[in-house]
Design a protein around this motif. Structure first.
Motif, PDB file in Angstrom:
ATOM      1  N   LEU A 179     151.307 128.602 -21.329  1.00 21.64           N
ATOM      2  CA  LEU A 179     151.404 127.693 -22.297  1.00 21.64           C
ATOM      3  C   LEU A 179     150.225 126.702 -21.938  1.00 21.64           C
ATOM      4  O   LEU A 179     149.931 126.193 -20.923  1.00 21.64           O
ATOM      5  N   THR A 180     149.719 126.058 -23.141  1.00 22.70           N
ATOM      6  CA  THR A 180     148.912 125.060 -23.038  1.00 22.70           C
ATOM      7  C   THR A 180     149.312 123.858 -23.675  1.00 22.70           C
ATOM      8  O   THR A 180     148.649 122.700 -23.427  1.00 22.70           O
ATOM      9  N   TRP A 181     150.748 123.874 -24.066  1.00 19.21           N
ATOM     10  CA  TRP A 181     151.259 122.548 -24.329  1.00 19.21           C
ATOM     11  C   TRP A 181     152.721 122.913 -24.721  1.00 19.21           C
ATOM     12  O   TRP A 181     153.107 124.006 -25.198  1.00 19.21           O
ATOM     13  N   TYR A 182     153.895 121.796 -24.666  1.00 15.23           N
ATOM     14  CA  TYR A 182     155.030 122.035 -24.858  1.00 15.23           C
ATOM     15  C   TYR A 182     155.494 120.572 -25.095  1.00 15.23           C
ATOM     16  O   TYR A 182     155.164 119.596 -24.343  1.00 15.23           O
ATOM     17  N   ARG A 183     156.709 120.667 -25.497  1.00 16.27           N
ATOM     18  CA  ARG A 183     157.600 119.579 -26.127  1.00 16.27           C
ATOM     19  C   ARG A 183     158.939 119.830 -26.079  1.00 16.27           C
ATOM     20  O   ARG A 183     159.451 121.069 -26.582  1.00 16.27           O
ATOM     21  N   VAL A 184     159.897 119.228 -25.170  1.00 16.71           N
ATOM     22  CA  VAL A 184     161.248 119.570 -24.934  1.00 16.71           C
ATOM     23  C   VAL A 184     161.958 118.372 -25.528  1.00 16.71           C
ATOM     24  O   VAL A 184     161.919 117.287 -25.113  1.00 16.71           O
ATOM     25  N   GLU A 185     163.153 118.538 -26.322  1.00 13.04           N
ATOM     26  CA  GLU A 185     163.924 117.672 -26.864  1.00 13.04           C
ATOM     27  C   GLU A 185     165.500 118.060 -26.695  1.00 13.04           C
ATOM     28  O   GLU A 185     165.508 119.408 -26.833  1.00 13.04           O
ATOM     29  N   SER A 186     166.065 117.297 -26.026  1.00  9.33           N
ATOM     30  CA  SER A 186     167.674 117.686 -25.952  1.00  9.33           C
ATOM     31  C   SER A 186     168.456 116.393 -26.565  1.00  9.33           C
ATOM     32  O   SER A 186     168.377 115.416 -26.205  1.00  9.33           O
ATOM     33  N   GLU A 187     169.452 116.914 -27.532  1.00  9.45           N
ATOM     34  CA  GLU A 187     170.154 115.716 -28.007  1.00  9.45           C
ATOM     35  C   GLU A 187     171.513 116.267 -28.012  1.00  9.45           C
ATOM     36  O   GLU A 187     172.007 117.391 -28.162  1.00  9.45           O
ATOM     37  N   ASN A 188     172.636 115.425 -27.289  1.00 11.26           N
ATOM     38  CA  ASN A 188     173.996 115.899 -27.005  1.00 11.26           C
ATOM     39  C   ASN A 188     174.828 115.102 -28.222  1.00 11.26           C
ATOM     40  O   ASN A 188     174.566 114.009 -28.456  1.00 11.26           O
ATOM     41  N   GLU A 189     175.379 115.926 -28.731  1.00 19.11           N
ATOM     42  CA  GLU A 189     176.593 115.700 -29.984  1.00 19.11           C
ATOM     43  C   GLU A 189     177.650 115.111 -28.901  1.00 19.11           C
ATOM     44  O   GLU A 189     178.666 115.701 -28.932  1.00 19.11           O
ATOM     45  N   GLU A 190     177.573 113.857 -28.572  1.00 26.71           N
ATOM     46  CA  GLU A 190     178.742 113.442 -27.593  1.00 26.71           C
ATOM     47  C   GLU A 190     180.098 113.693 -27.981  1.00 26.71           C
ATOM     48  O   GLU A 190     180.308 113.214 -29.179  1.00 26.71           O
ATOM     49  N   SER A 191     181.129 114.224 -27.089  1.00 25.29           N
ATOM     50  CA  SER A 191     182.399 114.292 -27.691  1.00 25.29           C
ATOM     51  C   SER A 191     183.408 113.041 -27.312  1.00 25.29           C
ATOM     52  O   SER A 191     184.554 112.841 -28.277  1.00 25.29           O
ATOM     53  N   ILE A 192     182.708 112.066 -26.591  1.00 27.81           N
ATOM     54  CA  ILE A 192     183.768 110.805 -26.274  1.00 27.81           C
ATOM     55  C   ILE A 192     183.087 109.491 -26.715  1.00 27.81           C
ATOM     56  O   ILE A 192     183.873 108.584 -26.587  1.00 27.81           O
ATOM     57  N   HIS A 193     181.851 109.612 -27.022  1.00 34.08           N
ATOM     58  CA  HIS A 193     181.176 108.501 -27.300  1.00 34.08           C
ATOM     59  C   HIS A 193     180.671 108.411 -28.835  1.00 34.08           C
ATOM     60  O   HIS A 193     180.727 109.359 -29.417  1.00 34.08           O
ATOM     61  N   ALA A 194     180.613 107.225 -29.469  1.00 32.03           N
ATOM     62  CA  ALA A 194     180.259 107.150 -30.935  1.00 32.03           C
ATOM     63  C   ALA A 194     178.769 107.306 -31.097  1.00 32.03           C
ATOM     64  O   ALA A 194     178.463 106.936 -32.401  1.00 32.03           O
ATOM     65  N   HIS A 195     178.039 107.682 -30.227  1.00 29.02           N
ATOM     66  CA  HIS A 195     176.502 107.903 -30.062  1.00 29.02           C
ATOM     67  C   HIS A 195     176.251 109.372 -29.727  1.00 29.02           C
ATOM     68  O   HIS A 195     176.910 109.956 -28.836  1.00 29.02           O
ATOM     69  N   ASN A 196     175.110 109.821 -30.037  1.00 30.81           N
ATOM     70  CA  ASN A 196     174.507 110.678 -29.385  1.00 30.81           C
ATOM     71  C   ASN A 196     173.693 110.370 -28.273  1.00 30.81           C
ATOM     72  O   ASN A 196     173.248 109.452 -28.249  1.00 30.81           O
ATOM     73  N   CYS A 197     173.081 111.164 -27.290  1.00 31.47           N
ATOM     74  CA  CYS A 197     172.394 111.117 -26.374  1.00 31.47           C
ATOM     75  C   CYS A 197     170.947 111.897 -26.364  1.00 31.47           C
ATOM     76  O   CYS A 197     171.190 113.119 -26.719  1.00 31.47           O
ATOM     77  N   PHE A 198     169.898 111.440 -26.091  1.00 30.02           N
ATOM     78  CA  PHE A 198     168.644 112.029 -26.387  1.00 30.02           C
ATOM     79  C   PHE A 198     167.598 111.703 -25.307  1.00 30.02           C
ATOM     80  O   PHE A 198     167.608 110.744 -24.604  1.00 30.02           O
ATOM     81  N   ALA A 199     166.949 112.938 -24.939  1.00 32.56           N
ATOM     82  CA  ALA A 199     165.764 112.740 -24.251  1.00 32.56           C
ATOM     83  C   ALA A 199     164.739 113.703 -24.300  1.00 32.56           C
ATOM     84  O   ALA A 199     164.738 114.820 -25.117  1.00 32.56           O
ATOM     85  N   LEU A 200     163.472 113.269 -24.061  1.00 33.37           N
ATOM     86  CA  LEU A 200     162.135 114.174 -24.468  1.00 33.37           C
ATOM     87  C   LEU A 200     161.042 114.222 -23.440  1.00 33.37           C
ATOM     88  O   LEU A 200     161.074 113.236 -22.633  1.00 33.37           O
ATOM     89  N   VAL A 201     160.408 115.295 -23.220  1.00 35.59           N
ATOM     90  CA  VAL A 201     159.287 115.462 -22.361  1.00 35.59           C
ATOM     91  C   VAL A 201     158.286 116.105 -23.288  1.00 35.59           C
ATOM     92  O   VAL A 201     158.587 117.011 -23.721  1.00 35.59           O
ATOM     93  N   GLU A 202     157.134 115.797 -23.230  1.00 31.22           N
ATOM     94  CA  GLU A 202     156.085 116.499 -23.638  1.00 31.22           C
ATOM     95  C   GLU A 202     154.688 116.425 -22.697  1.00 31.22           C
ATOM     96  O   GLU A 202     154.463 115.270 -22.027  1.00 31.22           O
ATOM     97  N   GLU A 203     154.361 117.327 -22.557  1.00 35.40           N
ATOM     98  CA  GLU A 203     153.152 117.843 -21.499  1.00 35.40           C
ATOM     99  C   GLU A 203     152.166 118.568 -22.142  1.00 35.40           C
ATOM    100  O   GLU A 203     152.511 119.642 -22.636  1.00 35.40           O
ATOM    101  N   THR A 204     150.934 118.254 -21.654  1.00 35.50           N
ATOM    102  CA  THR A 204     149.711 119.301 -21.935  1.00 35.50           C
ATOM    103  C   THR A 204     149.338 119.606 -20.412  1.00 35.50           C
ATOM    104  O   THR A 204     148.676 118.807 -19.821  1.00 35.50           O
ATOM    105  N   PRO A 205     149.697 120.774 -19.903  1.00 38.24           N
ATOM    106  CA  PRO A 205     149.305 121.046 -18.491  1.00 38.24           C
ATOM    107  C   PRO A 205     147.897 121.470 -18.038  1.00 38.24           C
ATOM    108  O   PRO A 205     147.141 121.863 -19.065  1.00 38.24           O
ATOM    109  N   GLU A 206     147.287 120.923 -16.921  1.00 37.77           N
ATOM    110  CA  GLU A 206     146.138 121.167 -16.462  1.00 37.77           C
ATOM    111  C   GLU A 206     146.067 122.478 -15.844  1.00 37.77           C
ATOM    112  O   GLU A 206     146.644 122.511 -14.792  1.00 37.77           O
ATOM    113  N   ARG A 207     145.338 123.516 -16.618  1.00 38.23           N
ATOM    114  CA  ARG A 207     145.113 124.850 -15.968  1.00 38.23           C
ATOM    115  C   ARG A 207     144.162 125.238 -15.224  1.00 38.23           C
ATOM    116  O   ARG A 207     143.066 124.706 -15.649  1.00 38.23           O
TER     117      ARG A 207
END
Length: 267
Positions: free
Chosen positions: A239-267
């Protein structure tokens, strides 16, 4: 009915544009077209893709020739393959007389998933995408995307409750660039391995028991999901680059939860 003309039809797109403003991308979007996928362990299969195609346009020309994009696709009708996009992009540059070419493919990927206990098999669909570009120096740049539904169980809910815990479906989007091709299935399985539990297309009662207990024993915040997956991606030298997103379709909250990581690793 045949149509004849006594004079050649005007080619307005090729005429001079006095504004002299170059356009970065111009082309067609959302054309549905068959796509050949080489699936791991299953050989070539055909799916339907939504296709976007663009080229750069010199500022001296009034427009591009939209029909030529479809002509290029038709040339590759029997061999439009995600591992052969350089050839398609090069043909786009040639046929449309452009310095840069861009191709975007969105498509479903199906593969068989056995249930965890009974082994009953169902087809699971995953949304995938491939984007590719070929610049004026013929440098090829590609990006792959998979969107993976998983189950996550809330660690806080488990910690504070006398019994039970709420869980939800989470949509994890993984994008990457790599030195060499990586199976889409491999990255889908990597995402699922970091969740509280995978999502299955067919479950009987023994399978549901297993899924419920597996998720309860492996709680994950949305932050845990992206961090655990990133830790695994850091170990992959391809891998030379990656981006990870996760979004929870919350079952007991009125909103979703979200997180993101993006990296360009030094090899």
């Amino acid at each position: 009915m045949s149509v004849t003309t006594s004079q050649p039809l005007a080619d307005l797109q090729s005429s001079h544009d006095p504004r002299d403003i170059a356009i970065n991308k111009v082309g067609i979007r959302r054309l549905r077209y068959p796509l050949t996928l080489l699936q791991r362990g299953a050989g070539p299969t055909v799916t339907a893709a939504l296709v976007n195609m663009y080229v750069s346009l010199d500022g001296s020309f009034k427009g591009t020739h939209m029909s030529r994009f479809v002509e290029v696709l038709n040339e590759f009708r029997d061999a439009l393959d995600i591992n052969n996009l350089r050839t398609v992009l090069a043909r786009m540059k040639e046929h449309l007389e452009a310095a840069d070419a861009y191709l975007e493919l969105e498509f479903p990927l199906f593969f068989a998933r056995p249930a965890p206990v009974t082994g009953q098999v169902g087809l699971q669909a995953y949304d995938c995408a491939i984007t590719a570009s070929l610049d004026a120096t013929d440098h090829l740049r590609t990006k792959s995307t998979v969107v993976v539904p998983v189950t996550t169980l809330c660690p806080c809910s488990k910690e504070i409750s006398d019994y039970g815990a709420h869980n939800q479906r989470s949509m994890v989007t993984l994008q990457w660039r790599s030195r060499r091709p990586i199976w889409l299935e491999e990255m889908i399985e990597l995402v699922e391995s970091q969740a509280s539990c995978p999502v299955f297309p067919l479950l009987k009662r023994p399978d549901e028991k297993w899924v419920t207990e597996r998720a309860y024993e492996n709680p994950k915040f949305v932050e845990d999901m992206v961090r655990d997956l990133t830790a695994k991606l850091r170990e992959d030298e391809r891998l030379t680059w990656y981006r990870v997103e996760s979004e929870n379709e919350e079952s007991i909250h009125a909103h979703n939860c979200f997180a993101l990581v993006e990296e360009t690793p030094e090899r």
